[in-house]
Design an enzyme around this catalytic site. Structure first.
Site, PDB file in Angstrom:
ATOM      1  N   ASP A   1       0.843  -1.196   0.000  1.00 41.26           N
ATOM      2  CA  ASP A   1       0.000   0.000   0.000  1.00 41.26           C
ATOM      3  C   ASP A   1       0.883   1.253   0.000  1.00 41.26           C
ATOM      4  O   ASP A   1       0.709   2.162  -0.823  1.00 41.26           O
ATOM      5  CB  ASP A   1      -0.883  -0.052   1.254  1.00 41.26           C
TER       6      ASP A   1
ATOM      7  N   ARG B   1      -7.651  11.038 -13.545  1.00 43.56           N
ATOM      8  CA  ARG B   1      -7.181  11.019 -12.151  1.00 43.56           C
ATOM      9  C   ARG B   1      -6.697   9.633 -11.728  1.00 43.56           C
ATOM     10  O   ARG B   1      -6.214   9.465 -10.601  1.00 43.56           O
ATOM     11  CB  ARG B   1      -8.321  11.453 -11.234  1.00 43.56           C
ATOM     12  N   LYS B   2      -6.864   8.638 -12.595  1.00 43.80           N
ATOM     13  CA  LYS B   2      -6.531   7.262 -12.207  1.00 43.80           C
ATOM     14  C   LYS B   2      -5.091   6.922 -12.576  1.00 43.80           C
ATOM     15  O   LYS B   2      -4.723   6.964 -13.752  1.00 43.80           O
ATOM     16  CB  LYS B   2      -7.472   6.279 -12.899  1.00 43.80           C
TER      17      LYS B   2
HETATM   18  C1  COA Z   1     -10.228   7.485  -3.573  1.00 45.21           C
HETATM   19  C2  COA Z   1     -11.167   8.668  -3.344  1.00 45.21           C
HETATM   20  C3  COA Z   1     -10.381   9.977  -3.233  1.00 45.21           C
HETATM   21  C4  COA Z   1     -12.092   8.739  -4.554  1.00 45.21           C
HETATM   22  O1  COA Z   1     -13.131   9.671  -4.278  1.00 45.21           O
HETATM   23  P1  COA Z   1     -13.459  10.876  -5.281  1.00 45.21           P
HETATM   24  O2  COA Z   1     -12.333  11.846  -5.296  1.00 45.21           O
HETATM   25  O3  COA Z   1     -14.811  11.370  -4.892  1.00 45.21           O
HETATM   26  O4  COA Z   1     -13.481  10.220  -6.697  1.00 45.21           O
HETATM   27  P2  COA Z   1     -14.602   9.349  -7.405  1.00 45.21           P
HETATM   28  O5  COA Z   1     -15.372   8.515  -6.436  1.00 45.21           O
HETATM   29  O6  COA Z   1     -15.356  10.272  -8.304  1.00 45.21           O
HETATM   30  O7  COA Z   1     -13.676   8.373  -8.266  1.00 45.21           O
HETATM   31  C5  COA Z   1     -12.858   8.860  -9.311  1.00 45.21           C
HETATM   32  C6  COA Z   1     -12.741   7.742 -10.337  1.00 45.21           C
HETATM   33  O8  COA Z   1     -12.031   6.647  -9.699  1.00 45.21           O
HETATM   34  C7  COA Z   1     -12.848   5.480  -9.690  1.00 45.21           C
HETATM   35  N1  COA Z   1     -12.703   4.803  -8.406  1.00 45.21           N
HETATM   36  C8  COA Z   1     -12.701   5.387  -7.189  1.00 45.21           C
HETATM   37  N2  COA Z   1     -12.510   4.443  -6.244  1.00 45.21           N
HETATM   38  C9  COA Z   1     -12.395   3.267  -6.880  1.00 45.21           C
HETATM   39  C10 COA Z   1     -12.193   1.936  -6.450  1.00 45.21           C
HETATM   40  N3  COA Z   1     -12.063   1.622  -5.154  1.00 45.21           N
HETATM   41  N4  COA Z   1     -12.119   0.971  -7.373  1.00 45.21           N
HETATM   42  C11 COA Z   1     -12.240   1.270  -8.695  1.00 45.21           C
HETATM   43  N5  COA Z   1     -12.413   2.526  -9.177  1.00 45.21           N
HETATM   44  C12 COA Z   1     -12.503   3.500  -8.265  1.00 45.21           C
HETATM   45  C13 COA Z   1     -14.287   5.978  -9.874  1.00 45.21           C
HETATM   46  O9  COA Z   1     -15.110   5.002 -10.418  1.00 45.21           O
HETATM   47  C14 COA Z   1     -14.088   7.168 -10.766  1.00 45.21           C
HETATM   48  O10 COA Z   1     -13.936   6.726 -12.085  1.00 45.21           O
HETATM   49  P3  COA Z   1     -14.573   7.529 -13.347  1.00 45.21           P
HETATM   50  O11 COA Z   1     -13.881   8.876 -13.322  1.00 45.21           O
HETATM   51  O12 COA Z   1     -14.178   6.716 -14.544  1.00 45.21           O
HETATM   52  O13 COA Z   1     -16.024   7.616 -13.092  1.00 45.21           O
HETATM   53  C15 COA Z   1     -12.020   8.445  -2.062  1.00 45.21           C
HETATM   54  O14 COA Z   1     -12.859   7.332  -2.215  1.00 45.21           O
HETATM   55  C16 COA Z   1     -11.169   8.277  -0.831  1.00 45.21           C
HETATM   56  O15 COA Z   1     -10.678   9.247  -0.259  1.00 45.21           O
HETATM   57  N6  COA Z   1     -11.031   7.027  -0.358  1.00 45.21           N
HETATM   58  C17 COA Z   1     -10.182   6.758   0.794  1.00 45.21           C
HETATM   59  C18 COA Z   1      -8.723   6.585   0.358  1.00 45.21           C
HETATM   60  C19 COA Z   1      -7.888   6.077   1.473  1.00 45.21           C
HETATM   61  O16 COA Z   1      -8.186   6.218   2.639  1.00 45.21           O
HETATM   62  N7  COA Z   1      -6.774   5.417   1.090  1.00 45.21           N
HETATM   63  C20 COA Z   1      -5.861   4.905   2.044  1.00 45.21           C
HETATM   64  C21 COA Z   1      -4.885   6.001   2.474  1.00 45.21           C
HETATM   65  S1  COA Z   1      -3.902   6.597   1.111  1.00 45.21           S
HETATM   66  C1  OCA Z   2       0.826  10.905   1.329  1.00 42.56           C
HETATM   67  C2  OCA Z   2       1.504   9.752   0.626  1.00 42.56           C
HETATM   68  C3  OCA Z   2       0.570   8.599   0.398  1.00 42.56           C
HETATM   69  C4  OCA Z   2       1.334   7.409  -0.032  1.00 42.56           C
HETATM   70  C5  OCA Z   2       0.517   6.190   0.011  1.00 42.56           C
HETATM   71  C6  OCA Z   2       0.051   5.828   1.381  1.00 42.56           C
HETATM   72  C7  OCA Z   2      -0.830   4.654   1.323  1.00 42.56           C
HETATM   73  C8  OCA Z   2      -1.902   4.664   2.401  1.00 42.56           C
HETATM   74  O1  OCA Z   2      -1.872   5.470   3.317  1.00 42.56           O
HETATM   75  O2  OCA Z   2      -2.787   3.821   2.323  1.00 42.56           O
END
Ligand code: COA
Ligand code: OCA
Length: 164
Positions: free
Chosen positions: A85, A130-131
């Site tokens: 991660d 954004r992906k």
């Molecule tokens: C990831 C995150 C920013 C996306 O939210 P958002 O900014 O509102 O973006 P969206 O939901 O509109 O998603 C953007 C795109 O990514 C895709 N997407 C988002 N999450 C996804 C997932 N888990 N799996 C597949 N696709 C995903 C969406 O389908 C969308 O695609 P599209 O543009 O083709 O329609 C949000 O869900 C988040 O903050 N999640 C928590 C992340 C986290 O805690 N990570 C661990 C610490 S780094």
């Molecule tokens: C701010 C840097 C983020 C790097 C990835 C961290 C992954 C996570 O927190 O799940």
């Protein structure tokens, strides 16, 4: 007065990279928040050192210490997932994208013995709006312990990547 040191502290852990890798300063790019995996360089859990390879992809040498144990004598799958991660998310940042991890898909291929130094490889394979899709694996020599695919989503402006 004698200083008490644990076995793990006393242990020499070689995290040196390959000759064509350059050190990568993760906190200089993302700040000092990444403590969960790489924040305790002398600890008994993970010890991590980051590099860029000759193709500028992010790599890490990671030691899985005794406190990562899951199955007896081997690393907990969650500990391996946590390392992937961080490394794969950071790989997105190192490529210039301010991301968070939205989806992480991990295949555990072989049990990882404790107190092993592994290499975590990463490669940004596609950018679509954004992906940011990053692939990676945890390996040592010819042994592959885990493989992963990581979908990162940009949440801010692109960052200037740092060389190390
Ligand atoms: C990831 C995150 C920013 C996306 O939210 P958002 O900014 O509102 O973006 P969206 O939901 O509109 O998603 C953007 C795109 O990514 C895709 N997407 C988002 N999450 C996804 C997932 N888990 N799996 C597949 N696709 C995903 C969406 O389908 C969308 O695609 P599209 O543009 O083709 O329609 C949000 O869900 C988040 O903050 N999640 C928590 C992340 C986290 O805690 N990570 C661990 C610490 S780094
Ligand atoms: C701010 C840097 C983020 C790097 C990835 C961290 C992954 C996570 O927190 O799940």
């Amino acid at each position: 007065m004698a200083t008490t040191i644990t076995n793990a502290e006393a242990m020499a852990v070689d995290l040196r990279g390959e000759s064509d890798w350059t050190a990568f300063d993760a906190p200089a790019l993302v700040g000092s928040s990444l403590r969960f995996v790489s924040g305790d360089p002398q600890g008994d859990r993970f010890r991590v050192r980051y590099y860029r390879d000759a193709a500028q992809q992010l790599k890490a040498r990671v030691w899985f210490g005794p406190e990562t144990e899951g199955p007896p004598g081997h690393a907990h799958g969650g500990s391996i997932a946590a390392v992937l991660d961080e490394v794969l998310g950071l790989s997105g940042w190192a490529a210039g994208h301010a991301v968070v991890v939205a989806n992480l898909n991990v295949s555990f291929r072989n049990l990882l013995p404790l107190q092993t130094v592994v290499t975590v490889e990463s490669e940004v394979v596609s950018i679509n709006g954004r992906k940011v899709l990053v692939k990676g694996r945890v390996c040592s020599g010819s042994a592959i312990y885990a493989e992963a695919e990581c979908l990162c989503i940009a949440i801010g402006q692109p960052k200037t990547s740092v060389a190390g």
